[in-house]
Design a protein around this motif. Structure first.
Motif, PDB file in Angstrom:
ATOM      1  N   ALA A  28       0.826  -1.199   0.000  1.00 41.40           N
ATOM      2  CA  ALA A  28       0.000   0.000   0.000  1.00 41.40           C
ATOM      3  C   ALA A  28       0.866   1.256   0.000  1.00 41.40           C
ATOM      4  CB  ALA A  28      -0.928   0.004   1.222  1.00 41.40           C
ATOM      5  N   ALA A  29       1.957   1.218   0.781  1.00 36.72           N
ATOM      6  CA  ALA A  29       2.872   2.362   0.833  1.00 36.72           C
ATOM      7  C   ALA A  29       3.541   2.577  -0.507  1.00 36.72           C
ATOM      8  CB  ALA A  29       3.917   2.144   1.925  1.00 36.72           C
ATOM      9  N   LEU A 217      -2.796   4.997 -16.647  1.00 36.53           N
ATOM     10  CA  LEU A 217      -1.457   5.219 -16.110  1.00 36.53           C
ATOM     11  C   LEU A 217      -1.424   4.871 -14.625  1.00 36.53           C
ATOM     12  CD1 LEU A 217       1.304   6.286 -17.117  1.00 36.53           C
ATOM     13  CD2 LEU A 217       0.619   8.532 -16.290  1.00 36.53           C
ATOM     14  N   LEU A 218      -2.457   5.280 -13.913  1.00 35.18           N
ATOM     15  CA  LEU A 218      -2.567   4.947 -12.494  1.00 35.18           C
ATOM     16  C   LEU A 218      -2.666   3.437 -12.290  1.00 35.18           C
ATOM     17  CD1 LEU A 218      -3.095   5.531  -9.487  1.00 35.18           C
ATOM     18  CD2 LEU A 218      -5.492   5.910 -10.081  1.00 35.18           C
ATOM     19  N   ASN A 219      -3.424   2.755 -13.141  1.00 37.12           N
ATOM     20  CA  ASN A 219      -3.646   1.321 -12.967  1.00 37.12           C
ATOM     21  C   ASN A 219      -2.376   0.495 -13.100  1.00 37.12           C
ATOM     22  OD1 ASN A 219      -6.354   1.643 -12.449  1.00 37.12           O
ATOM     23  ND2 ASN A 219      -7.025   1.162 -14.524  1.00 37.12           N
ATOM     24  N   THR A 220      -1.343   1.039 -13.769  1.00 38.25           N
ATOM     25  CA  THR A 220      -0.090   0.289 -13.883  1.00 38.25           C
ATOM     26  C   THR A 220       0.602   0.141 -12.529  1.00 38.25           C
ATOM     27  OG1 THR A 220       1.260   2.258 -14.355  1.00 38.25           O
ATOM     28  CG2 THR A 220       0.266   1.118 -16.239  1.00 38.25           C
ATOM     29  N   ASP A 225      -7.540  -5.734  -8.133  1.00 41.64           N
ATOM     30  CA  ASP A 225      -8.792  -5.415  -7.454  1.00 41.64           C
ATOM     31  C   ASP A 225      -8.882  -3.949  -7.025  1.00 41.64           C
ATOM     32  OD1 ASP A 225      -6.779  -5.652  -5.570  1.00 41.64           O
ATOM     33  OD2 ASP A 225      -8.074  -6.565  -4.040  1.00 41.64           O
ATOM     34  N   GLU A 226      -7.784  -3.181  -7.194  1.00 45.39           N
ATOM     35  CA  GLU A 226      -7.781  -1.773  -6.823  1.00 45.39           C
ATOM     36  C   GLU A 226      -7.865  -0.855  -8.041  1.00 45.39           C
ATOM     37  OE1 GLU A 226      -4.072  -1.500  -4.782  1.00 45.39           O
ATOM     38  OE2 GLU A 226      -4.936  -2.008  -2.835  1.00 45.39           O
TER      39      GLU A 226
END
Length: 336
Positions: A28-29, A217-220, A225-226
Motif C-alpha cells: 500500500a505504501a 497510467l494509475l492502474n499500472t 482489485d484496486e
C-alpha cells in the motif's frame, strides 16, 4: 504435548498473519508513493518489479523487467562495486549528441491542467547547447511567451485552425505548434503506440511525447482489485529513455518516463501501450509522437519557425483532437 504443539502452531500462525499484514502495508505504501507528486530524489526506491513501473533509484538496486528472471551483471575486473542491472538508457549518448540534456529534474505541473506546459518546460530546459542553463522559471516563461505569441499574433497555425491556449492543457496540434516555435520538430507520430518506431527513434537520439489516459497510467501501479474501471483524462508525459528487452521485439523494451505528476520512472512497453490504447478508446486523442531539436534552431527566422510549427501540426494531428490536461493520478476524480 498436544497442548504445546497447539500453542506452537498458534504462535506460527500469528507470525504468518503479522508478516502477511506487513507485506500488505508495504504494498500500500509503495502504491501510494507513485500516486503522490514526487521529486526526482536520489533515495527513491523501485517498486515491486512485477507491477511494471519502476521509480528512479541511484542506489545499486535492480528494477527487474516484468515477468523476466532477474540477472545481475558482474562488476568490472578489479572493481569493488556491487553487481547491478539497473535499467540504463541506451539512447543517452545519441541524445546528448543531438542536443538533449538529460540531467535536469522532471518539471512538476503546478495546476490541474498544467501537464502540457510542464512537459514543454522540461523540453525547453533540456537544451544542452544553450549558452547558460535555464532555471525552471526561466524555461517556463520562455514557453509561455512562445505560446502567447502564437495565440495573439496572425500565424500559419491559426490558419490551420489551431488556437493555442496552455491554460486548459493542450491538444496534439497545440503541442506541435509550440514545439515548432521552440525549434523542435515532430519527426513521426503514431496513434497506436508503435513501439518499434518509438524505440528506433529514441536510440537515434530523439525524445518522445505520449498522450495517455490518466486512469490507465494509475492502474499500472495498482493491484487488479484496486484498479479504476472508469476512464480518466488525457495526460501528457515525456519519454526520454529506452532499455531494450531480451528479444528482437520492441514490445519487450522498457521506457523511461518523465511524468509531470509523479516524476521519473521506468515502465514496460506493454503498460505504455495500454495507457495509449485507453486514451484512444475513451477520448478524442492519444498516441505517441517523436521529436528532435533542429540543429540550426538558434538561427532560424520567425518565418522558418512558423513553417516548422505548421509541419508539426500536420504530423501531430495523427494523435487526434483530445485536450491533454489531466493531472492528479492520486485523485482521478479531481483530474480535468
Amino acid at each position: 504435548m498436544g497442548f504445546n504443539i497447539g500453542s506452537q502452531i498458534d504462535s506460527v500462525m500469528a507470525r504468518v498473519r503479522k508478516a502477511t499484514e506487513q507485506v500488505r502495508t508495504n504494498m500500500a505504501a509503495a502504491a501510494q508513493s507513485v500516486k503522490e507528486p514526487l521529486a526526482d530524489a536520489p533515495n527513491a526506491k523501485p517498486l515491486d518489479p512485477y507491477q511494471g513501473v519502476y521509480l528512479d533509484s541511484f542506489e545499486p538496486e535492480r528494477a527487474a523487467k516484468k515477468g523476466l528472471v532477474e540477472l545481475a551483471a558482474p562488476p568490472p575486473p578489479g572493481s569493488t562495486a556491487p553487481a547491478t542491472a539497473l535499467p540504463v538508457n541506451e539512447a543517452k549518448e545519441a541524445q546528448q549528441e543531438n542536443g538533449w540534456k538529460s540531467t535536469q529534474p522532471t518539471v512538476v505541473q503546478t495546476s490541474k491542467t498544467g501537464c502540457a506546459e510542464a512537459t514543454l518546460t522540461f523540453l525547453e530546459q533540456s537544451d544542452s547547447e544553450a549558452p547558460a542553463p535555464l532555471t525552471q522559471q526561466q524555461a517556463q516563461e520562455q514557453v509561455r511567451n512562445k505560446a502567447d505569441t502564437l495565440a495573439t499574433s496572425p500565424s500559419g497555425v491559426k490558419e490551420q485552425g489551431v488556437d493555442v491556449n496552455l491554460d486548459d492543457g493542450a491538444t496534439p496540434a497545440e503541442m506541435g505548434a509550440v514545439l515548432g516555435s521552440m525549434g523542435i520538430a515532430v519527426t513521426r507520430s503514431s496513434a497506436d503506440c508503435d513501439t518499434k518506431m518509438l524505440s528506433n527513434a529514441l536510440q537515434k537520439g530523439e525524445l518522445a511525447l505520449a498522450q495517455v489516459d490518466s486512469n490507465a497510467l494509475l492502474n499500472t501501479t495498482l493491484e487488479p482489485d484496486e484498479q479504476k474501471q472508469e476512464p480518466g483524462e488525457l495526460h501528457w508525459i515525456t519519454i526520454d529513455g529506452v532499455n531494450p528487452g531480451l528479444t528482437d521485439s520492441a514490445d519487450d523494451d522498457l521506457y523511461h518516463v518523465r511524468d509531470p505528476v509523479n516524476g521519473a520512472y521506468w515502465m514496460t512497453a506493454a503498460d505504455l501501450k495500454k495507457c495509449v490504447s485507453s486514451a484512444k478508446e475513451n477520448h478524442d486523442g492519444g498516441g505517441v509522437m517523436t521529436i528532435q531539436k533542429e540543429k540550426d534552431r538558434k538561427t532560424k527566422t520567425p518565418e522558418q519557425l512558423e513553417a516548422l510549427a505548421q509541419r508539426n501540426v500536420e504530423r501531430a494531428n495523427v494523435l487526434g483532437k483530445g485536450n491533454g490536461g489531466a493531472s492528479r493520478r492520486a485523485s482521478i476524480a479531481e483530474s480535468s
